[in-house]
Write a protein that holds these residues in place. Structure first.
Motif, short mmCIF file in Angstrom:
data_model
loop_
_atom_site.label_atom_id
_atom_site.label_comp_id
_atom_site.label_asym_id
_atom_site.label_seq_id
_atom_site.Cartn_x
_atom_site.Cartn_y
_atom_site.Cartn_z
N VAL A 48 0.85 -1.19 0.00
CA VAL A 48 0.00 0.00 0.00
C VAL A 48 0.89 1.24 0.00
O VAL A 48 0.66 2.19 -0.76
CB VAL A 48 -0.98 -0.01 1.19
CG1 VAL A 48 -1.75 1.31 1.28
CG2 VAL A 48 -1.95 -1.19 1.08
N GLU A 49 1.91 1.24 0.84
CA GLU A 49 2.84 2.38 0.86
C GLU A 49 3.48 2.58 -0.51
O GLU A 49 3.55 3.69 -1.00
CB GLU A 49 3.93 2.18 1.93
CG GLU A 49 3.41 2.42 3.32
CD GLU A 49 4.49 2.82 4.30
OE1 GLU A 49 5.65 3.04 3.88
OE2 GLU A 49 4.16 2.92 5.49
N THR A 50 3.91 1.50 -1.12
CA THR A 50 4.54 1.58 -2.44
C THR A 50 3.57 2.15 -3.47
O THR A 50 3.95 2.97 -4.30
CB THR A 50 5.04 0.19 -2.89
OG1 THR A 50 6.01 -0.26 -1.93
CG2 THR A 50 5.68 0.24 -4.26
N ALA A 51 2.30 1.73 -3.40
CA ALA A 51 1.29 2.22 -4.34
C ALA A 51 1.05 3.72 -4.19
O ALA A 51 0.72 4.40 -5.16
CB ALA A 51 -0.01 1.46 -4.16
N LEU A 52 1.22 4.23 -2.99
CA LEU A 52 0.98 5.66 -2.75
C LEU A 52 2.09 6.55 -3.31
O LEU A 52 1.83 7.71 -3.66
CB LEU A 52 0.82 5.91 -1.24
CG LEU A 52 -0.48 5.39 -0.64
CD1 LEU A 52 -0.37 5.34 0.88
CD2 LEU A 52 -1.65 6.25 -1.07
N ILE A 53 3.30 6.02 -3.41
CA ILE A 53 4.43 6.81 -3.92
C ILE A 53 4.12 7.31 -5.33
O ILE A 53 3.73 6.54 -6.21
CB ILE A 53 5.75 6.00 -3.91
CG1 ILE A 53 6.08 5.51 -2.50
CG2 ILE A 53 6.89 6.78 -4.53
CD1 ILE A 53 6.43 6.59 -1.51
N GLY A 54 4.26 8.59 -5.54
CA GLY A 54 4.03 9.19 -6.86
C GLY A 54 2.60 9.67 -7.10
O GLY A 54 2.33 10.33 -8.10
N MET A 55 1.69 9.34 -6.18
CA MET A 55 0.31 9.81 -6.36
C MET A 55 0.21 11.29 -6.07
O MET A 55 1.01 11.87 -5.34
CB MET A 55 -0.65 9.02 -5.44
CG MET A 55 -0.86 7.59 -5.87
SD MET A 55 -2.02 6.68 -4.79
CE MET A 55 -3.57 7.53 -5.13
N ARG A 56 -0.81 11.93 -6.67
CA ARG A 56 -1.06 13.36 -6.49
C ARG A 56 -2.34 13.55 -5.68
O ARG A 56 -3.17 12.65 -5.60
CB ARG A 56 -1.24 14.04 -7.84
CG ARG A 56 -0.02 13.99 -8.72
CD ARG A 56 -0.32 14.61 -10.10
NE ARG A 56 0.81 14.52 -10.98
CZ ARG A 56 1.83 15.36 -11.00
NH1 ARG A 56 1.87 16.37 -10.17
NH2 ARG A 56 2.83 15.19 -11.86
N VAL A 57 -2.52 14.73 -5.13
CA VAL A 57 -3.74 15.06 -4.41
C VAL A 57 -4.93 14.90 -5.36
O VAL A 57 -4.89 15.35 -6.51
CB VAL A 57 -3.69 16.50 -3.84
CG1 VAL A 57 -5.05 16.91 -3.28
CG2 VAL A 57 -2.62 16.61 -2.77
N GLY A 58 -5.96 14.21 -4.89
CA GLY A 58 -7.16 13.97 -5.69
C GLY A 58 -7.10 12.68 -6.49
O GLY A 58 -8.12 12.22 -7.00
N GLU A 59 -5.92 12.07 -6.60
CA GLU A 59 -5.77 10.83 -7.36
C GLU A 59 -6.26 9.64 -6.54
O GLU A 59 -6.08 9.59 -5.33
CB GLU A 59 -4.30 10.63 -7.74
CG GLU A 59 -4.06 9.45 -8.65
CD GLU A 59 -2.60 9.33 -9.08
OE1 GLU A 59 -2.27 8.28 -9.67
OE2 GLU A 59 -1.81 10.25 -8.83
N THR A 60 -6.89 8.68 -7.24
CA THR A 60 -7.37 7.45 -6.62
C THR A 60 -6.69 6.27 -7.29
O THR A 60 -6.53 6.26 -8.51
CB THR A 60 -8.90 7.33 -6.76
OG1 THR A 60 -9.50 8.44 -6.08
CG2 THR A 60 -9.42 6.04 -6.17
N ARG A 61 -6.31 5.28 -6.49
CA ARG A 61 -5.64 4.08 -7.00
C ARG A 61 -6.15 2.88 -6.22
O ARG A 61 -6.37 2.96 -5.02
CB ARG A 61 -4.13 4.24 -6.84
CG ARG A 61 -3.32 3.12 -7.45
CD ARG A 61 -1.83 3.42 -7.35
NE ARG A 61 -1.49 4.49 -8.28
CZ ARG A 61 -0.32 5.12 -8.29
NH1 ARG A 61 0.63 4.79 -7.43
NH2 ARG A 61 -0.07 6.07 -9.17
N LYS A 62 -6.31 1.75 -6.92
CA LYS A 62 -6.70 0.49 -6.27
C LYS A 62 -5.48 -0.41 -6.17
O LYS A 62 -4.66 -0.46 -7.09
CB LYS A 62 -7.78 -0.24 -7.07
CG LYS A 62 -9.15 0.32 -6.89
CD LYS A 62 -10.18 -0.56 -7.58
CE LYS A 62 -11.57 0.03 -7.41
NZ LYS A 62 -12.58 -0.79 -8.07
N ILE A 63 -5.39 -1.12 -5.05
CA ILE A 63 -4.33 -2.10 -4.87
C ILE A 63 -4.92 -3.32 -4.17
O ILE A 63 -5.72 -3.19 -3.25
CB ILE A 63 -3.13 -1.53 -4.08
CG1 ILE A 63 -2.08 -2.60 -3.94
CG2 ILE A 63 -3.55 -0.97 -2.75
CD1 ILE A 63 -0.72 -2.12 -3.59
#
Length: 150
Positions: A48-63
């Motif tokens: 989960v931490e790795t998936a968050l790296i590089g994300m921007r405010v407002g961005e959504t990602r599934k893992i």
């Protein structure tokens, strides 16, 4: 100070939805009451931490994470068969009922939840596995804010 992208050790504010493969919701953190974590503090599973790296405010990602990284595998040795009369001294057992059991860990007594999974004429089967053990977990992460470490 606000940042453009998440990097290691940032303090981030998140909304999170956690679901099982069957779509059942097991965890939810809303934008109104967000989760605030500092990456690298082991508050989140490593994937989960790795998936968050590089994300921007407002961005959504599934893992999706494996049981080993979540709540572990289901262990057969955490299923205990107890004589039904022993349980019936305290309650009327029903399959699916969650009960509190006192156990000893590292010399200390603590209370843990357990689930009654089977009630027979003579015995009751109690499962001490975490309810999410053995499940793949899918998290939908939305970054609400990013701050540099203090």
């Amino acid at each position: 100070m606000t940042k453009a992208k998440v990097t290691q050790h940032d303090r981030i504010t998140l909304a999170v939805i956690g679901k099982l493969d069957n779509g059942a919701l097991f965890y939810e953190v809303t934008p109104q009451e967000p989760l605030v974590v500092e990456l690298g503090d082991n508050q989140l599973p490593p994937s989960v931490e790795t998936a968050l790296i590089g994300m921007r405010v407002g961005e959504t990602r599934k893992i999706r994470i494996d049981p080993d990284e979540g709540y572990g595998p289901r262990l057969k040795d955490l299923l205990h068969e107890v004589p039904r009369p022993t349980i019936e001294k305290r309650l009327k057992p029903k399959s699916g009922m969650v009960i509190s059991q006192q156990v000893e860990r590292d010399g200390k007594k603590c209370v843990v939840p357990a689930t009654i999974i089977e009630v027979n004429d003579e015995t009751v089967v109690i499962d001490y596995n975490h309810p999410l053990a053995g499940h793949h977990l899918t998290y939908e992460l939305t970054v609400l804010a990013i701050e540099e470490p203090a």
